[in-house]
Scaffold this motif. Structure first.
Motif, PDB file in Angstrom:
ATOM      1  N   THR A 172       0.828  -1.214   0.000  1.00 27.73           N
ATOM      2  CA  THR A 172       0.000   0.000   0.000  1.00 27.73           C
ATOM      3  C   THR A 172       0.859   1.259   0.000  1.00 27.73           C
ATOM      4  O   THR A 172       1.922   1.306   0.598  1.00 27.73           O
ATOM      5  CB  THR A 172      -0.950   0.015   1.220  1.00 27.73           C
ATOM      6  N   ASN A 173       0.349   2.274  -0.649  1.00 29.82           N
ATOM      7  CA  ASN A 173       1.079   3.547  -0.684  1.00 29.82           C
ATOM      8  C   ASN A 173       0.718   4.368   0.547  1.00 29.82           C
ATOM      9  O   ASN A 173      -0.003   3.921   1.436  1.00 29.82           O
ATOM     10  CB  ASN A 173       0.814   4.291  -2.003  1.00 29.82           C
ATOM     11  N   LEU A 180      -3.714   2.964  -0.539  1.00 23.61           N
ATOM     12  CA  LEU A 180      -4.195   2.281  -1.751  1.00 23.61           C
ATOM     13  C   LEU A 180      -3.174   1.235  -2.185  1.00 23.61           C
ATOM     14  O   LEU A 180      -1.962   1.430  -2.022  1.00 23.61           O
ATOM     15  CB  LEU A 180      -4.386   3.302  -2.879  1.00 23.61           C
ATOM     16  N   VAL A 231      -0.785  -0.659  -4.508  1.00 23.69           N
ATOM     17  CA  VAL A 231      -0.021  -0.346  -5.727  1.00 23.69           C
ATOM     18  C   VAL A 231       0.102  -1.610  -6.572  1.00 23.69           C
ATOM     19  O   VAL A 231      -0.321  -2.687  -6.167  1.00 23.69           O
ATOM     20  CB  VAL A 231       1.371   0.232  -5.397  1.00 23.69           C
ATOM     21  N   ASP A 232       0.706  -1.451  -7.757  1.00 19.83           N
ATOM     22  CA  ASP A 232       0.594  -2.553  -8.719  1.00 19.83           C
ATOM     23  C   ASP A 232       1.506  -3.740  -8.453  1.00 19.83           C
ATOM     24  O   ASP A 232       1.132  -4.865  -8.773  1.00 19.83           O
ATOM     25  CB  ASP A 232       0.827  -2.053 -10.147  1.00 19.83           C
ATOM     26  N   VAL A 281      -1.368   2.879  -9.476  1.00 22.21           N
ATOM     27  CA  VAL A 281      -2.590   2.499  -8.764  1.00 22.21           C
ATOM     28  C   VAL A 281      -3.692   2.261  -9.792  1.00 22.21           C
ATOM     29  O   VAL A 281      -3.936   3.110 -10.650  1.00 22.21           O
ATOM     30  CB  VAL A 281      -3.012   3.618  -7.779  1.00 22.21           C
ATOM     31  N   GLN A 332      -7.767  -2.767  -6.020  1.00 26.45           N
ATOM     32  CA  GLN A 332      -8.381  -2.501  -4.718  1.00 26.45           C
ATOM     33  C   GLN A 332      -9.547  -3.452  -4.486  1.00 26.45           C
ATOM     34  O   GLN A 332     -10.141  -3.470  -3.403  1.00 26.45           O
ATOM     35  CB  GLN A 332      -8.910  -1.051  -4.630  1.00 26.45           C
ATOM     36  N   LEU A 385      -7.993   8.190  -6.613  1.00 22.70           N
ATOM     37  CA  LEU A 385      -8.647   7.151  -7.415  1.00 22.70           C
ATOM     38  C   LEU A 385     -10.009   7.660  -7.905  1.00 22.70           C
ATOM     39  O   LEU A 385     -10.961   6.905  -8.021  1.00 22.70           O
ATOM     40  CB  LEU A 385      -8.831   5.881  -6.574  1.00 22.70           C
ATOM     41  N   SER A 415       6.048   5.198 -11.130  1.00 23.51           N
ATOM     42  CA  SER A 415       5.103   4.190 -11.625  1.00 23.51           C
ATOM     43  C   SER A 415       5.354   3.869 -13.093  1.00 23.51           C
ATOM     44  O   SER A 415       5.837   4.705 -13.844  1.00 23.51           O
ATOM     45  CB  SER A 415       3.668   4.679 -11.450  1.00 23.51           C
TER      46      SER A 415
END
Ligand SMILES: *[C@@H]1O[C@H](CO)[C@@H](O)[C@H](O)[C@H]1NC(C)=O
Ligand SMILES: *[C@@H]1O[C@H](CO)[C@@H](O)[C@H](O)[C@H]1NC(C)=O
Ligand SMILES: *[C@@H]1O[C@H](CO)[C@@H](O)[C@H](O)[C@H]1NC(C)=O
Ligand SMILES: *[C@@H]1O[C@H](CO)[C@@H](O)[C@H](O)[C@H]1NC(C)=O
Ligand SMILES: *[C@@H]1O[C@H](CO)[C@@H](O)[C@H](O)[C@H]1NC(C)=O
Ligand SMILES: *[C@@H]1O[C@H](CO)[C@@H](O)[C@H](O)[C@H]1NC(C)=O
Ligand SMILES: *[C@@H]1O[C@H](CO)[C@@H](O)[C@H](O)[C@H]1NC(C)=O
Ligand SMILES: *[C@@H]1O[C@H](CO)[C@@H](O)[C@H](O)[C@H]1NC(C)=O
Length: 501
Positions: free
Chosen positions: A225-226, A230, A232-233, A251, A256, A306, A421
């Motif tokens: 999670t960031n 959330l 992350v990939d 993201v 999620q 998001l 990212s």
């Protein structure tokens, strides 16, 4: 989705393989929702509920399409793709099995689909078998890599799917004693491959539960999670390292979501309420990240991580450059949120026998949390519905209502991707470069039938045959945007139904 994009015998010809499996899941899940409506009204619907088709008629129509898709599903190709692809197929057929069991337990004397159950179970088994032994601890202490033909990338989706597919296999898989390991009759001769026979798999095999627990323990202890919370990939591994030390901060909405059905299943199998609490926290984080809890309208209209204005968005929505993959992401989110929020059972349910029963106060607290999410889910369903064109096809950017409804690229509302990212799901060209591309010397494996990953992004017919609305940017309205619409509208329907535990 069905009237516009489903041609019996070809079946969603414009979708790519893994997304077709998601569409099949949504179809099976819709039949399950319709069944629950029948149960809610005890078979006699108020006259005004539906004019035109009856719910029973809709259920059989969609079931016959599910059955048709079983025959046309491109299982030969999807079998050779990445470790996430395979698992969408597992979830698809387990969803159909859940529907069949639920419907036939409720409708006295019905045996809809019973004679097909063993084939559906076998397909779930064949595809689960692909990932079953791929959790490996030599790199990053665990987890499954995305695609064995690329450098190791332990990503959120593959691992969330492994949690969700393992626990769904544990709870709903009816057993399979067919040892044929191939996805199609001709697979072995077509690809010149020989695979070992499948082993028998009993219903509720404890190995499946262990797989799910082990996966979640790993996921939770390897900070996915960031700062905002959330997911992350995923993680790369730097040269010479063995730990997950290089994080892709991208993201996406679907990352999620898939974990939520896994957490729900883990509660169901163990009765440990911490799985549910982790789920509530994540859903609340996501809701905040859409600006839903902003102080005022001006704050709400800002990008919150998001989405904005309380509406979920992927980074690619406003700039109208989502790939075919990304167009289905939001629908996946809402499908899995819907499963998470199904009422906890307080009496022995119609079908399962090993489900933990919830104490009344836990069941009430679960409903309380999920009731809290309801207005946000409805807000998103309404936003999606507001994007319909004259043919009732939903657009990709649900937030476009706040931009006078245009689905075209709106660059002043496009926001930069997170620092650090890679957006590989929308820009697969990055996969040809470090840190993704596989150098032979690094020991990456060939795919099961030698398919390169990029093959899955190319479906020329899907691009050529597109009829574009003048307002449609990017790929426009497609079966994927409609599928995302089905996901959120179905969730809103499920959240508003009176749902007896
Ligand atoms: C099925 O049979 C049971 C027991 O006779 C009855 O209570 C129930 O209402 C029936 N369900 C339907 C859908 O007809
Ligand atoms: C389901 O069962 C029926 C009756 O045996 C059969 O005609 C049909 O082909 C089966 N469908 C699938 C997908 O197995
Ligand atoms: C499988 O192989 C047989 C014999 O070569 C062929 O007739 C048949 O069309 C093949 N089926 C498929 C689905 O490729
Ligand atoms: C199939 O594989 C075998 C063993 O690896 C090899 O000898 C044979 O040439 C292959 N046949 C084809 C048609 O590729
Ligand atoms: C996970 O990483 C984020 C971003 O670097 C950081 O803010 C957060 O504190 C970390 N969480 C844990 C539990 O280490
Ligand atoms: C429930 O348990 C019974 C007896 O152990 C078994 O025959 C049946 O198949 C089980 N049902 C499910 C859905 O697992
Ligand atoms: C939408 O239309 C209204 C009325 O024409 C206008 O005031 C507003 O600026 C427009 N919003 C955007 C984002 O274009
Ligand atoms: C989509 O467009 C935005 C805005 O022009 C750009 O920043 C982003 O890199 C593009 N994404 C892809 C995957 O091309």
């Amino acid at each position: 989705m069905q009237g516009t994009s489903f041609w019996s015998g070809y079946d969603w010809p414009e979708s790519i393989d893994w997304i077709a499996a998601v569409l099949g899941t949504l179809l099976g899940a819709s039949d399950r929702s319709f069944t629950e409506i029948l149960i809610e009204y005890d078979g006699s619907l108020p006259g005004s509920y539906f004019s035109g088709p009856t719910i029973d008629g809709e259920i059989s129509r969609y079931y016959s399409q599910v059955e048709s898709f079983f025959k046309s599903e491109n299982v030969g190709d999807i079998f050779g793709q990445a470790y996430d692809d395979a698992q969408w197929v597992v979830l698809e057929w387990l969803e159909v099995i859940k529907f069949i069991n639920e419907y036939n337990s409720y409708i006295n004397g019905s045996d809809l689909g019973e004679e097909n159950l063993s084939r559906y179970a076998h397909r779930a088994h064949v595809f689960y078998n692909i990932v079953q032994n791929e959790f490996e601890t030599s790199l990053c202490d665990g987890g499954i890599t995305w695609n064995p033909t690329l450098e190791t990338y332990k990503n959120a989706i593959t691992n969330e799917l492994y949690l969700s597919s393992s626990i769904a296999m544990y709870l709903y898989f009816p057993g399979d004693y067919n040892t044929d390991p191939y996805p199609t009759a001709n697979y072995s001769s077509d690809t010149n491959t020989t695979l070992p026979p499948l082993t028998f798999l009993q219903p509720h095999d404890p190995v499946l539960l262990d797989n799910a627990i082990k996966e979640y323990d790993w996921f939770k202890t390897h900070n996915f999670t960031n700062e905002q919370g959330l997911i992350v990939d995923g993680f790369h591994i730097s040269k010479g390292q063995t730990t997950c030390d290089k994080r892709n901060e991208m993201v996406y909405t679907y990352n999620q979501g898939v974990i939520l059905s896994g957490l729900r299943g883990l509660w169901e199998a163990t009765g440990d309420p911490s799985y549910l609490s982790d789920g509530y926290d994540l859903v609340n984080t996501v809701i905040d990240a859409t600006g839903w809890n902003a102080q005022d309208a001006s704050e709400a209209s800002q990008w919150s991580g998001l989405g904005r204005n309380g509406i979920m968005e992927d980074y690619c929505d406003a700039s109208a450059n989502c790939s075919q993959d990304a167009q289905i992401f939001k629908g996946i989110y809402f499908h899995h949120l819907g499963i998470f929020c199904e009422p906890l059972p307080t009496i022995t349910p119609l079908v399962a026998n090993l489900t933990v029963l919830a104490e009344d106060d836990l069941a009430a607290s679960h409903s309380g949390h999920c009731d809290g999410f309801r207005p946000w889910v409805i807000h998103n369903a309404n936003a999606a519905l507001s994007t319909r064109d004259q043919n009732n096809v939903i657009g990709g950017w649900w937030g476009s209502a706040h931009n006078n409804g245009t689905e075209g690229a709106t660059l002043d509302m496009s926001v930069p991707r997170p620092e650090g990212s890679w957006d590989e799901r929308n820009d697969p060209s990055v996969l040809d470069q470090a840190p993704w591309a596989c150098r032979d010397a690094d020991g990456c494996r060939q795919g099961r039938n030698g398919n390169a990953l990029s093959a899955r992004y190319v479906k020329p017919s899907a691009i050529r045959s597109k009829k574009r609305d003048v307002n449609d940017g990017g790929r426009g309205r497609t079966v994927e945007t409609q599928g995302s619409g089905v996901g959120v509208v179905k969730a809103a329907s499920d959240f508003t139904r009176k749902r007896p535990a």
